[in-house]
Structure formats: C-alpha cells, structure tokens
Design an enzyme around this catalytic site. Structure first.
Site, mmCIF file in Angstrom:
data_model
loop_
_atom_site.group_PDB
_atom_site.id
_atom_site.type_symbol
_atom_site.label_atom_id
_atom_site.label_comp_id
_atom_site.label_asym_id
_atom_site.label_seq_id
_atom_site.Cartn_x
_atom_site.Cartn_y
_atom_site.Cartn_z
ATOM 1 C CE LYS A 63 16.171 33.381 23.808
ATOM 2 N NZ LYS A 63 15.629 34.598 24.431
ATOM 3 C CB SER A 286 23.680 29.999 28.763
ATOM 4 O OG SER A 286 22.541 29.234 28.465
#
Ligand code: PMP
Length: 328
Positions: A63, A286
C-alpha cells in the site's frame, strides 16, 4: 530498452544504488523477487515460483505504492497543497499507515476513520505519525467509517479523500512500477502473476502493463473462499485482511484478469506458515492466500517450465494479534 529508472521516474520511486534519497517517499518500490527452492522441492512444483516481497517498502506493505502515488498525483493535478489540505480516508488497513507516512513526510494533516475494534497496533502506528484516528461504531462496519469520512470532507473547506477504491492512480502506479519491476527482474520471462484482490489495483495494474508486452501472459486474482463475490457467492466475514472487501471496486477491471481463484482463511494461514518455516520468509495472511493459489497452479502440467510470480503484500508481524499466530 526502457529501464526501471526511466519508468519509475515520474514517481521518484526507488531506483538502483549510488544515490542518497531526498525523502522516505522516494524509497517506495524496487522490491525484490525471490525464489522458493524448498517449497518447490517439497511440493514437486512443475513451474518456477517466485515471490515479490512488498514488505520491503518503507512502511512495510504494498500500500506504500498507492499511498505515495495518490498523494503525488493529486499534488501534480493541483488538487491538494502541503500545509493546507486535510487528507481524509476511511480505512482500517495498511492504506492508513501508508497515507500517514506520506502525509507526515509531505506536510499534510490526515484523519483516518475506521470501525471500533480495528487492531490497536494499527491505531498506534497512525498516532505515532501524527494522524488523527476517528473510531466509528463497530456495528456499522466499514460503511460507518465511509459515512464519517464523507461528513468530515463536506464540513472542511480544503479537504480531500484519496479514495483508494475509486482512484485511477491506484492501478496506474502498479502498471508503472510493480509490473515494470517484475518485467525487469525476470528479463521478460514471466508467464503468470498471482495477486490478492482488495481494491484490485495491484492485479489490474500488473495485468494492463504486462499483457500488452507478452502474449499469453496470465494474471489471476485471489479472493477469500468465505466471501467469494467475484465468483458469484454472497459476501461474508473472513480473516484475510486486505482482500475480499465484499463488493466489486471501480479500481478492479475483471476483464483484464484470467480468473479469480478462491482460497480459504485456513489455507492462507497454512501457506503463510509453511513459507516462514521452510523458506524463512514470514509473510502476512493475504500473502499466504496468494501463495496457496500460486502453489496450486505450479503443480499443473500446463505450467511446466513456466515462471509464476506471486505478490506478497505484507509481513507476518503486522498480524501478531490474529489467528496467524494462534497456537504457536
Ligand atoms: N493484501 C494486503 C495485506 C493489503 O493491504 C492489500 C491492499 N488492500 C491487498 C492485499 C490487496 O491489494 P489491492 O488493493 O491492490 O487489490
């Protein structure tokens, strides 16, 4: 030939050695691609499996790329001004932390809205970088955090929302940097890319850039089996933070993808633990989901001798209080 340095130039992201960086923001990107020899042997893989370690970004997740890109893009377009504009984003995840470091480094105030119950580690990291955290009632979920962020936006004169689920700078930065790095590091020898789908920016950006360069290259998204909405199921609660938002975001272009694979939380955690144990690479949940999907493809006959790149968005330590560590 276009070099990584030239492509990434617009962003000022990490480039080769021999340079002193002006700002931590310029340290984003340039993450390594690493082989997984023990998993390859243990599972008798037919394809070569490579992991792209996005926790090598300055604040430890994929991110950081969009945190930097969305802010720099808005500055270039004259939408925001350091020292004046208030940034507001609803997020309980890594995006808040990534926006916080960029906001601090470039001189913006930042308010992050999130449902009560979001992990204390994240809230403290945000406070450490001087972001303001506004908690919304847990029973309203993310919808409550989004509504509160919109309220702040409407009542503050110079406020701006990066809006990661709807901002074209999100897939664009992955096309310009993440995809470019994969291309350079494999010298163009990449056949398949596997990436978890949260906003879909990573998978969409990579697919857009790499498919244009190599005919037959495939990109697979990954979503939680417990909330497999892209495969036609109902949204549901799941423990794979960062993917499976429960709706189809504007930043995801499913037309660009060759399929969305489903992985359960249990399978994701098992893969992430194996990666730590066998390879010495402690990845997040994830990442485990994407790795599990990659391992599943890599034993198939049709991928014999091919190269599969799996994106690992974050590091295990960000999930200390989750089931990733239960029973250890
Ligand atoms: N995993 C983690 C840990 C994440 O924070 C994110 C970003 N939400 C993703 C996967 C998915 O990335 P994207 O939003 O680009 O689909």
């Amino acid at each position: 030939m276009t070099t990584k340095t030239q492509k990434a130039e617009g962003y000022g992201f990490a480039a080769p050695r021999g340079r002193v960086y002006d700002s931590v923001v310029n340290l984003v990107g340039g993450t390594p691609l690493v082989a997984l020899p023990h998993l390859m042997q243990d599972d008798s893989l037919k394809a070569r499996l490579l992991l792209k370690l996005e926790f090598f970004n300055p604040l430890g997740s994929v991110k950081d790329r969009i945190g930097a890109a969305m802010v720099l893009d808005a500055e270039r377009r004259g939408l925001i001004t350091p020292g004046r504009t208030l940034l507001v984003e609803p997020t309980s995840g890594n995006t808040g932390i990534s926006l916080a470091f960029v906001a601090a480094a470039r001189g913006y105030r930042l308010i992050v809205t999130m449902p009560e119950g979001a992990s204390i580690e994240r809230r403290r990291m945000l406070r450490l970088m001087d972001a303001q955290v506004e908690l919304t009632p847990a029973r309203l979920g993310m919808a409550g955090a989004i509504a509160r962020a919109n309220e702040i936006l409407n009542e503050t004169p110079d406020a701006w929302m990066p809006d990661q689920f709807d901002n074209p700078a999100n897939p664009a930065v992955h096309a310009a940097t993440t995809a470019e790095e994969i291309w350079q590091d494999t010298a163009g020898n990449v056949d398949v890319v596997v990436a978890g789908v949260g906003t879909g920016g990573t998978a969409t950006g990579i697919a857009t850039a790499l498919k244009a360069r190599r005919k037959g290259l495939e990109v697979f998204g990954v979503e939680p089996a417990e909330s497999a909405i892209l495969n036609g199921d109902e949204p549901g609660p799941h423990g794979i933070q960062g993917i499976g938002p429960g709706f189809c975001p504007a930043t995801l272009d499913t037309e660009q993808l060759d399929g969305i694979l489903t992985v359960s939380e249990r399978e994701a955690i098992a893969a992430s633990r194996r990666c730590a144990r066998l390879e010495g690479i402690p990845i997040g949940i994830s990442s485990g989901a994407a790795l599990h999907a990659g391992l599943r493809l890599a034993v198939e006959e049709r991928y014999k001798g091919k190269t599969i790149v799996v994106i690992a968005p974050s590091f295990a330590e960000r999930y200390l209080s989750t089931s990733l560590f239960t029973g250890l």
